[in-house]
Design a protein around this motif. Structure first.
Motif, PDB file in Angstrom:
ATOM      1  N   LEU A  28      32.291 -89.528  31.699  1.00 49.62           N
ATOM      2  CA  LEU A  28      32.784 -89.256  30.512  1.00 49.62           C
ATOM      3  C   LEU A  28      31.937 -88.697  29.228  1.00 49.62           C
ATOM      4  O   LEU A  28      32.001 -87.716  28.860  1.00 49.62           O
ATOM      5  CB  LEU A  28      33.785 -90.144  29.941  1.00 49.62           C
ATOM      6  CG  LEU A  28      34.904 -90.821  30.922  1.00 49.62           C
ATOM      7  CD1 LEU A  28      35.703 -91.978  30.169  1.00 49.62           C
ATOM      8  CD2 LEU A  28      35.758 -89.398  31.027  1.00 49.62           C
ATOM      9  N   ARG A  31      30.497 -85.384  29.978  1.00 48.92           N
ATOM     10  CA  ARG A  31      31.725 -84.281  29.876  1.00 48.92           C
ATOM     11  C   ARG A  31      31.783 -84.013  28.214  1.00 48.92           C
ATOM     12  O   ARG A  31      32.492 -83.219  27.741  1.00 48.92           O
ATOM     13  CB  ARG A  31      32.957 -84.460  30.291  1.00 48.92           C
ATOM     14  CG  ARG A  31      32.703 -84.183  31.804  1.00 48.92           C
ATOM     15  CD  ARG A  31      34.021 -84.914  32.586  1.00 48.92           C
ATOM     16  NE  ARG A  31      34.389 -84.418  33.879  1.00 48.92           N
ATOM     17  CZ  ARG A  31      33.528 -84.902  34.733  1.00 48.92           C
ATOM     18  NH1 ARG A  31      32.466 -85.655  35.003  1.00 48.92           N
ATOM     19  NH2 ARG A  31      33.606 -84.216  36.157  1.00 48.92           N
ATOM     20  N   TYR A  33      32.473 -86.354  25.915  1.00 54.76           N
ATOM     21  CA  TYR A  33      33.351 -87.290  25.132  1.00 54.76           C
ATOM     22  C   TYR A  33      32.681 -88.580  24.746  1.00 54.76           C
ATOM     23  O   TYR A  33      31.665 -89.192  25.401  1.00 54.76           O
ATOM     24  CB  TYR A  33      34.363 -87.954  26.199  1.00 54.76           C
ATOM     25  CG  TYR A  33      35.284 -86.811  26.332  1.00 54.76           C
ATOM     26  CD1 TYR A  33      36.156 -86.297  25.432  1.00 54.76           C
ATOM     27  CD2 TYR A  33      35.285 -86.073  27.431  1.00 54.76           C
ATOM     28  CE1 TYR A  33      37.317 -85.422  25.720  1.00 54.76           C
ATOM     29  CE2 TYR A  33      36.338 -85.182  27.958  1.00 54.76           C
ATOM     30  CZ  TYR A  33      37.178 -84.803  26.997  1.00 54.76           C
ATOM     31  OH  TYR A  33      38.098 -83.805  27.115  1.00 54.76           O
ATOM     32  N   GLU A 253      31.766 -89.005  41.144  1.00 55.69           N
ATOM     33  CA  GLU A 253      31.878 -87.520  40.621  1.00 55.69           C
ATOM     34  C   GLU A 253      32.330 -86.628  42.045  1.00 55.69           C
ATOM     35  O   GLU A 253      33.276 -85.823  41.809  1.00 55.69           O
ATOM     36  CB  GLU A 253      30.631 -87.197  40.128  1.00 55.69           C
ATOM     37  CG  GLU A 253      30.552 -85.858  39.699  1.00 55.69           C
ATOM     38  CD  GLU A 253      31.414 -85.375  38.516  1.00 55.69           C
ATOM     39  OE1 GLU A 253      31.980 -84.192  38.714  1.00 55.69           O
ATOM     40  OE2 GLU A 253      31.744 -86.043  37.567  1.00 55.69           O
ATOM     41  N   SER A 259      37.720 -86.033  36.661  1.00 56.25           N
ATOM     42  CA  SER A 259      38.716 -85.174  36.591  1.00 56.25           C
ATOM     43  C   SER A 259      40.192 -85.526  36.470  1.00 56.25           C
ATOM     44  O   SER A 259      41.004 -85.456  35.822  1.00 56.25           O
ATOM     45  CB  SER A 259      38.498 -84.186  37.402  1.00 56.25           C
ATOM     46  OG  SER A 259      37.104 -83.485  37.741  1.00 56.25           O
ATOM     47  N   ASP A 269      38.957 -81.476  30.927  1.00 59.92           N
ATOM     48  CA  ASP A 269      37.746 -81.501  31.899  1.00 59.92           C
ATOM     49  C   ASP A 269      36.883 -80.471  31.707  1.00 59.92           C
ATOM     50  O   ASP A 269      37.268 -79.251  31.600  1.00 59.92           O
ATOM     51  CB  ASP A 269      38.209 -81.739  33.208  1.00 59.92           C
ATOM     52  CG  ASP A 269      37.079 -82.198  34.069  1.00 59.92           C
ATOM     53  OD1 ASP A 269      36.258 -82.674  33.632  1.00 59.92           O
ATOM     54  OD2 ASP A 269      37.405 -81.920  35.503  1.00 59.92           O
ATOM     55  N   THR A 270      35.601 -80.539  31.627  1.00 61.73           N
ATOM     56  CA  THR A 270      34.595 -79.833  31.394  1.00 61.73           C
ATOM     57  C   THR A 270      33.391 -80.008  32.549  1.00 61.73           C
ATOM     58  O   THR A 270      33.373 -81.230  33.056  1.00 61.73           O
ATOM     59  CB  THR A 270      34.011 -79.645  30.161  1.00 61.73           C
ATOM     60  OG1 THR A 270      33.572 -80.866  29.663  1.00 61.73           O
ATOM     61  CG2 THR A 270      35.085 -79.290  29.159  1.00 61.73           C
ATOM     62  N   PRO A 271      32.453 -79.291  32.771  1.00 58.53           N
ATOM     63  CA  PRO A 271      31.553 -79.405  33.993  1.00 58.53           C
ATOM     64  C   PRO A 271      30.624 -80.458  33.335  1.00 58.53           C
ATOM     65  O   PRO A 271      29.978 -80.353  32.097  1.00 58.53           O
ATOM     66  CB  PRO A 271      30.935 -78.026  34.153  1.00 58.53           C
ATOM     67  CG  PRO A 271      31.880 -77.061  33.795  1.00 58.53           C
ATOM     68  CD  PRO A 271      32.545 -77.683  32.729  1.00 58.53           C
ATOM     69  N   PRO A 272      30.263 -81.607  34.061  1.00 60.43           N
ATOM     70  CA  PRO A 272      29.432 -82.436  33.455  1.00 60.43           C
ATOM     71  C   PRO A 272      27.814 -81.951  33.613  1.00 60.43           C
ATOM     72  O   PRO A 272      27.303 -81.308  34.209  1.00 60.43           O
ATOM     73  CB  PRO A 272      29.565 -83.608  34.401  1.00 60.43           C
ATOM     74  CG  PRO A 272      29.909 -82.943  35.766  1.00 60.43           C
ATOM     75  CD  PRO A 272      30.645 -81.874  35.516  1.00 60.43           C
ATOM     76  N   LYS A 273      27.100 -82.731  32.736  1.00 60.79           N
ATOM     77  CA  LYS A 273      25.749 -82.505  32.721  1.00 60.79           C
ATOM     78  C   LYS A 273      25.038 -83.633  33.358  1.00 60.79           C
ATOM     79  O   LYS A 273      24.853 -84.779  32.616  1.00 60.79           O
ATOM     80  CB  LYS A 273      25.022 -82.369  31.214  1.00 60.79           C
ATOM     81  CG  LYS A 273      25.797 -81.118  30.606  1.00 60.79           C
ATOM     82  CD  LYS A 273      25.112 -80.757  28.995  1.00 60.79           C
ATOM     83  CE  LYS A 273      25.984 -79.552  28.368  1.00 60.79           C
ATOM     84  NZ  LYS A 273      25.430 -79.420  26.989  1.00 60.79           N
TER      85      LYS A 273
END
Length: 531
Positions: A28, A31, A33, A253, A259, A269-273
């Motif tokens: 999380l 993303r 958060y 993941e 997601s 939801d956004t692409p995680p780093k």
């Protein structure tokens, strides 16, 4: 408004809730958060500080001096954030607060009961974490196993939270064991089914299930679990055995758990780093050079007693592309005839671990003497510093019978003695020298060069110190005092003309992170590998 993710466990304890909670927090955070985590422990102890490590694993210490459950270490390492005393809620803390309020007259006229008074206090403590940490999402891990009588007030409290929060503001995740039978090659879901039934009996329907198993669970097994738990197959995930716990976020993941969780929470939801984390996991799994590190302690039969130290070794090894081979050595075993050479020969480095009391001390002293005399890289932590001073006083200074007054109150040479402020202590719990303390490093020393600065903060947990009356004698014989506290206490020592002999009164393992390993562990591993 803060969202809440409640993680419960079923079938048995140590099923991996802490790793799952930490992994979800990492995913999380990756993303964008702001995420915090709370560990709820149903035991009556106010904190973990008075527990034997065999009972509950290591006691993790936070910057603010809280003695907590080891799962807070998982949270700090995975999320790379600092936990605090409010991130560990125990039944002892809750009941203590409720009884205090009752004595103060805050419940005048009322019969004080589990519901609503105890459950209200639990909810208040959980929500306080969201407020203090200013978190978008708070993950709450309920300790123990569903069905335990101790857990019931906490499960009732989070059941009530589901009613009180908005529809998408709270999600329940249940982690439970799916047993694999080697004889038949079957995955057995009945225990998981029963644990979900127990949850539902007390009014909680899980939104997501994470099946903990030796092998990945297949689609048929997911469908079977769905049929008996009322959770759709796409919300059932597999947490199977991997070579390192740091791989768990990546397997979750890959199954799109974050997601699906965010959709339940009605969040974007956004692409995680995750590139740095992937590189770290690969470095752990693909070390180039093997180093054999002996960990000498009195609780080595339960590896979780020294969990943070073990992880700090892996963090430093990943940075250096090493493959650590940890050799656990029970210090009492070294007290037997001819055991030192047999158990310590061939090690690339020796760590003498923290501990309290007299048992195993002679074995630790033998390990320190072996490392000093054989030029084996040595790292002493807390008791490992105090006993290094005892060994040096006896065998270099020639002070026969030198000891710590913790073990021998009548020693003729008390080179380690009780801290002045500890002499007035009457209660045991939460009264040690705890939390982050400033250490002033001496320029030109190994410690100074490793940290790269003159002042650092490391976490502490001890009652005894190097006796100031013996400092000059120790230094004149070749011991370097490389770090001191603001009021002059010995914090770090080193030896001249040794490959690496460093000991610290602090616990640097508590601040070691996967992507930011402890400098002392990096230096120790470098020396052990001959880099």
């Amino acid at each position: 408004m803060t969202k809440f993710v409640i993680v419960t466990g079923g079938v048995l304890s140590s099923v991996g809730k802490g790793t799952v909670a930490a992994s979800i927090g990492l995913l999380l955070k990756a993303r964008g958060y702001k995420t915090s985590v709370v560990k709820v422990d149903p035991y009556i102890n106010v904190d973990a500080g008075t527990m034997n490590p065999y009972m509950h694993g290591e006691v993790f210490v936070t910057d603010d001096g809280a003695e907590t459950d080891l799962d807070l270490g998982h949270y700090e390492r995975f999320l790379d954030i600092d936990m605090s005393k409010h991130n560990n809620i125990t039944a002892g803390k809750v009941y203590f607060e409720v009884i205090k309020k009752e004595r103060e007259g805050k419940y005048l006229g009322q019969t004080v009961q589990i519901i609503p008074h105890v459950t209200d206090e639990i909810k208040s403590m959980i929500r306080k974490v969201a407020e203090l940490d200013k978190a978008d999402i708070v993950i709450v891990e309920i300790g123990g196993t569903v069905g335990d009588i101790e857990s019931l007030p906490f499960l009732e409290a989070v059941r009530q939270m589901k009613l009180e929060e908005e529809e998408h503001d709270i999600v329940f995740i249940h982690v439970a064991l799916v047993e694999y039978l080697n004889v038949t090659g079957e995955l057995k879901t009945k225990p998981l089914q029963h644990s979900v039934q127990e949850l539902r009996r007390i009014g909680i329907q899980p939104d997501i299930i994470i099946a903990r198993s030796i092998v990945p669970i297949d689609e048929e097994t997911k469908k079977k679990i769905a049929l008996f738990t009322n959770v759709k197959p796409e919300y059932i995930f597999s947490n199977y055995d991997v070579s390192t716990a740091y791989e768990v976020p990546l397997i979750l993941e890959k199954q799109s758990l974050p997601s699906k969780l965010l959709s339940k929470l009605a969040l974007k939801d956004t692409p995680p780093k995750l590139d740095d984390w992937v590189n770290f996991v690969n470095a752990i799994k693909n070390g180039n050079k093997v180093v054999r590190i002996g960990l000498v302690g009195k609780y080595t039969k339960l590896k979780d007693s020294y969990l943070s130290i073990k992880e700090a070794i892996y963090h430093a090894s990943a940075m250096l592309h090493l493959k650590p081979q940890i050799v656990w050595i029970e210090s009492t075993d070294l007290e037997k005839d001819n055991a030192v050479e047999e158990k310590l020969k061939g090690l690339d480095g020796i760590v003498v671990l923290p501990g309290f009391g007299a048992r195993g001390v002679d074995g630790k002293l033998k390990a320190i003497k072996y490392a000093r005399e054989n030029n084996v890289p040595y790292l002493g932590i807390c008791y490992g510093l105090q006993l290094a001073v005892v060994e040096f006083a006896r065998n270099v200074l020639g002070l026969k019978g030198a000891h710590t007054t913790e073990v021998d109150p009548n020693t003729p040479y008390p080179v380690v003695t009780l801290l002045d402020e500890q002499k007035r202590v009457t209660q045991v719990g939460g009264t040690m020298r705890l939390g982050a303390q400033k250490i002033i490093l001496k320029e030109g020393t190994i410690a100074y060069n490793l940290y790269g600065k003159s002042e650092v903060y490391e976490r502490h947990r001890h009652r005894y110190e190097v006796n100031p009356e013996y400092v000059d004698k120790l230094q004149s014989a070749g011991m370097i005092i490389s770090g001191v506290s603001e009021n002059g206490l010995v914090e770090m020592i080193e030896l001249k003309d040794h490959k690496f002999f460093v000991a610290t009164q602090a616990h640097p393992e508590f601040k070691s992170r996967p992507l930011r390993p402890s400098p002392l562990f990096v230096g120790f591993l470098k020396a052990a590998a001959g880099l």
